[in-house]
Design a protein around this motif. Structure first.
Motif, PDB file in Angstrom:
ATOM      1  N   THR A 145      -2.453   0.917  -4.671  1.00 32.55           N
ATOM      2  CA  THR A 145      -2.269   0.664  -3.247  1.00 32.55           C
ATOM      3  C   THR A 145      -0.783   0.474  -2.968  1.00 32.55           C
ATOM      4  N   VAL A 146      -0.252   1.224  -2.003  1.00 30.79           N
ATOM      5  CA  VAL A 146       1.116   1.003  -1.536  1.00 30.79           C
ATOM      6  C   VAL A 146       1.060  -0.037  -0.436  1.00 30.79           C
ATOM      7  N   GLU A 147       1.657  -1.188  -0.706  1.00 35.60           N
ATOM      8  CA  GLU A 147       1.587  -2.287   0.245  1.00 35.60           C
ATOM      9  C   GLU A 147       2.685  -2.236   1.293  1.00 35.60           C
ATOM     10  N   LYS A 148       3.863  -1.801   0.882  1.00 36.47           N
ATOM     11  CA  LYS A 148       4.956  -1.699   1.842  1.00 36.47           C
ATOM     12  C   LYS A 148       5.997  -0.704   1.355  1.00 36.47           C
ATOM     13  N   ILE A 149       6.774  -0.213   2.304  1.00 38.30           N
ATOM     14  CA  ILE A 149       7.821   0.768   2.052  1.00 38.30           C
ATOM     15  C   ILE A 149       9.121   0.226   2.629  1.00 38.30           C
ATOM     16  N   GLU A 150      10.189   0.390   1.880  1.00 37.15           N
ATOM     17  CA  GLU A 150      11.482  -0.128   2.320  1.00 37.15           C
ATOM     18  C   GLU A 150      12.562   0.864   1.927  1.00 37.15           C
ATOM     19  N   ARG A 151      13.554   1.009   2.766  1.00 36.42           N
ATOM     20  CA  ARG A 151      14.756   1.748   2.404  1.00 36.42           C
ATOM     21  C   ARG A 151      15.884   0.742   2.215  1.00 36.42           C
ATOM     22  N   THR A 152      16.460   0.735   1.014  1.00 39.36           N
ATOM     23  CA  THR A 152      17.521  -0.211   0.725  1.00 39.36           C
ATOM     24  C   THR A 152      18.466   0.398  -0.290  1.00 39.36           C
ATOM     25  N   ASP A 153      19.758   0.177  -0.096  1.00 40.12           N
ATOM     26  CA  ASP A 153      20.791   0.693  -1.000  1.00 40.12           C
ATOM     27  C   ASP A 153      20.656   2.198  -1.217  1.00 40.12           C
ATOM     28  N   GLY A 154      20.281   2.918  -0.171  1.00 44.16           N
ATOM     29  CA  GLY A 154      20.175   4.365  -0.254  1.00 44.16           C
ATOM     30  C   GLY A 154      18.971   4.870  -1.016  1.00 44.16           C
ATOM     31  N   MET A 155      18.005   4.004  -1.263  1.00 41.81           N
ATOM     32  CA  MET A 155      16.821   4.406  -2.011  1.00 41.81           C
ATOM     33  C   MET A 155      15.552   4.066  -1.252  1.00 41.81           C
ATOM     34  N   LEU A 156      14.505   4.829  -1.540  1.00 46.23           N
ATOM     35  CA  LEU A 156      13.172   4.543  -1.038  1.00 46.23           C
ATOM     36  C   LEU A 156      12.493   3.624  -2.045  1.00 46.23           C
ATOM     37  N   GLN A 157      11.942   2.527  -1.566  1.00 47.06           N
ATOM     38  CA  GLN A 157      11.339   1.525  -2.438  1.00 47.06           C
ATOM     39  C   GLN A 157       9.903   1.280  -2.017  1.00 47.06           C
ATOM     40  N   LEU A 158       8.969   1.485  -2.938  1.00 46.81           N
ATOM     41  CA  LEU A 158       7.551   1.293  -2.670  1.00 46.81           C
ATOM     42  C   LEU A 158       7.038   0.121  -3.493  1.00 46.81           C
ATOM     43  N   THR A 159       6.405  -0.824  -2.818  1.00 49.98           N
ATOM     44  CA  THR A 159       5.739  -1.926  -3.509  1.00 49.98           C
ATOM     45  C   THR A 159       4.276  -1.551  -3.678  1.00 49.98           C
ATOM     46  N   MET A 160       3.825  -1.491  -4.939  1.00 54.23           N
ATOM     47  CA  MET A 160       2.484  -1.010  -5.239  1.00 54.23           C
ATOM     48  C   MET A 160       1.701  -2.073  -6.002  1.00 54.23           C
ATOM     49  N   SER A 161       0.396  -1.968  -5.892  1.00 53.20           N
ATOM     50  CA  SER A 161      -0.489  -2.854  -6.633  1.00 53.20           C
ATOM     51  C   SER A 161      -1.701  -2.074  -7.101  1.00 53.20           C
ATOM     52  N   GLN A 162      -2.430  -2.652  -8.024  1.00 52.83           N
ATOM     53  CA  GLN A 162      -3.674  -2.061  -8.483  1.00 52.83           C
ATOM     54  C   GLN A 162      -4.803  -2.577  -7.597  1.00 52.83           C
ATOM     55  N   THR A 163      -5.504  -1.666  -6.977  1.00 47.83           N
ATOM     56  CA  THR A 163      -6.428  -2.003  -5.905  1.00 47.83           C
ATOM     57  C   THR A 163      -7.500  -2.993  -6.336  1.00 47.83           C
ATOM     58  N   ARG A 164      -8.009  -2.868  -7.556  1.00 51.98           N
ATOM     59  CA  ARG A 164      -9.164  -3.681  -7.960  1.00 51.98           C
ATOM     60  C   ARG A 164      -8.806  -4.984  -8.662  1.00 51.98           C
ATOM     61  N   LYS A 165      -7.515  -5.293  -8.787  1.00 51.94           N
ATOM     62  CA  LYS A 165      -7.126  -6.514  -9.492  1.00 51.94           C
ATOM     63  C   LYS A 165      -6.230  -7.342  -8.583  1.00 51.94           C
ATOM     64  N   PRO A 166      -6.826  -8.090  -7.668  1.00 49.31           N
ATOM     65  CA  PRO A 166      -6.031  -8.817  -6.674  1.00 49.31           C
ATOM     66  C   PRO A 166      -5.252  -9.980  -7.270  1.00 49.31           C
ATOM     67  N   ASN A 167      -4.119 -10.252  -6.629  1.00 46.22           N
ATOM     68  CA  ASN A 167      -3.354 -11.483  -6.849  1.00 46.22           C
ATOM     69  C   ASN A 167      -2.824 -11.649  -8.263  1.00 46.22           C
ATOM     70  N   GLU A 168      -2.515 -10.554  -8.937  1.00 46.58           N
ATOM     71  CA  GLU A 168      -2.007 -10.663 -10.302  1.00 46.58           C
ATOM     72  C   GLU A 168      -0.585 -10.148 -10.452  1.00 46.58           C
ATOM     73  N   GLY A 169       0.058  -9.700  -9.381  1.00 42.34           N
ATOM     74  CA  GLY A 169       1.427  -9.227  -9.486  1.00 42.34           C
ATOM     75  C   GLY A 169       1.609  -7.907  -8.762  1.00 42.34           C
ATOM     76  N   LYS A 170       2.766  -7.273  -8.986  1.00 44.90           N
ATOM     77  CA  LYS A 170       3.056  -6.017  -8.301  1.00 44.90           C
ATOM     78  C   LYS A 170       4.120  -5.240  -9.058  1.00 44.90           C
ATOM     79  N   VAL A 171       4.219  -3.963  -8.737  1.00 46.25           N
ATOM     80  CA  VAL A 171       5.270  -3.110  -9.274  1.00 46.25           C
ATOM     81  C   VAL A 171       6.013  -2.494  -8.096  1.00 46.25           C
TER      82      VAL A 171
END
Length: 228
Positions: A145-171
């Motif tokens: 799951t892509v939770e949010k998208i951000e543009r920062t320092d000239g890069m596209l940044q996607l915060t992702m999580s594993q859909t079936r494992k809630p509340n354990e962290g993010k990449v």
């Protein structure tokens, strides 16, 4: 195979990427509640052209290789070479004096470090870094799951999580644009520990030997006895 309790006892600070890869207990990532967003952030909608572009980018890659610089909690920095062959295969090989190697052969991840007498194996489906080798990569309506998208320092940044494992962290995956290229990622566990990986000199489409993605160390018993 090491269970999560045994695996935790074998982690050493200089080898925190093991925790990043072994998402069973430490750095598995799942949906995180979206907090009130800063102005630069936006929640990813169910269908987003930027997310679709990222899917196309990864799904168009067969092989990649790059140097990596890994920044760990506590301020230590280590380097090495990352090799990927999609689907399912990757190798992290650390520069000397480290003897740590981590290899995914398409079905399982094997970690070994002769100097520190460590050996472990676990299914690749459990690993936080497996977004690199998923086939196909599906970020809209799949197991990521892509939770949010951000543009920062000239890069596209996607915060992702594993859909079936809630509340354990993010990449958090970082990509350059025009042309799109993977620049690195960060993995944050549910205790707030963060590992940052930056890639340099990434090349795609290289012929990579199949032997790169096979366990090529001593047997587990020899490693734990400190074989050279």
């Amino acid at each position: 195979m090491l269970d999560s309790a045994v695996f935790r006892r074998h982690i050493r600070p200089m080898r925190i990427l093991l925790a990043a890869l072994s998402s069973v207990a430490l750095l598995s990532f799942g949906p995180v509640q979206v907090q009130a967003q800063a102005p630069a952030l936006a929640q990813a909608p169910a269908s987003n052209p930027q997310v679709a572009e990222v899917e196309r980018y990864f799904n168009g890659i067969r092989t990649m290789q790059a140097r990596f610089v890994q920044s760990n909690p506590g301020g230590t920095v280590v380097q090495g070479t990352l090799s990927v062959s999609r689907p399912g295969r990757m190798r992290f090989e650390y520069d000397p004096p480290s003897q740590l190697k981590i290899v995914a052969d398409g079905s399982q991840v094997t970690m070994w470090d002769i100097a520190n007498r460590d050996f472990g194996q676990w299914p690749i489906g459990w690993t936080a870094a497996s977004f690199l080798v998923r086939e196909p990569m599906v970020l809209q309506g799949g197991d990521l799951t892509v939770e949010k998208i951000e543009r920062t320092d000239g890069m596209l940044q996607l915060t992702m999580s594993q859909t079936r494992k809630p509340n354990e962290g993010k990449v958090i995956v970082r990509l350059g644009e025009n042309p799109m290229v993977l620049r690195g990622w960060s993995i944050i566990d549910n205790r707030g520990q963060r590992v940052d990986v930056a890639l340099n000199g990434l090349q795609t489409g290289l012929p990579l030997a199949a032997s790169l993605f096979k366990f090529d160390g001593p047997d587990a018993g020899a490693i734990r006895r400190g074989a050279n």
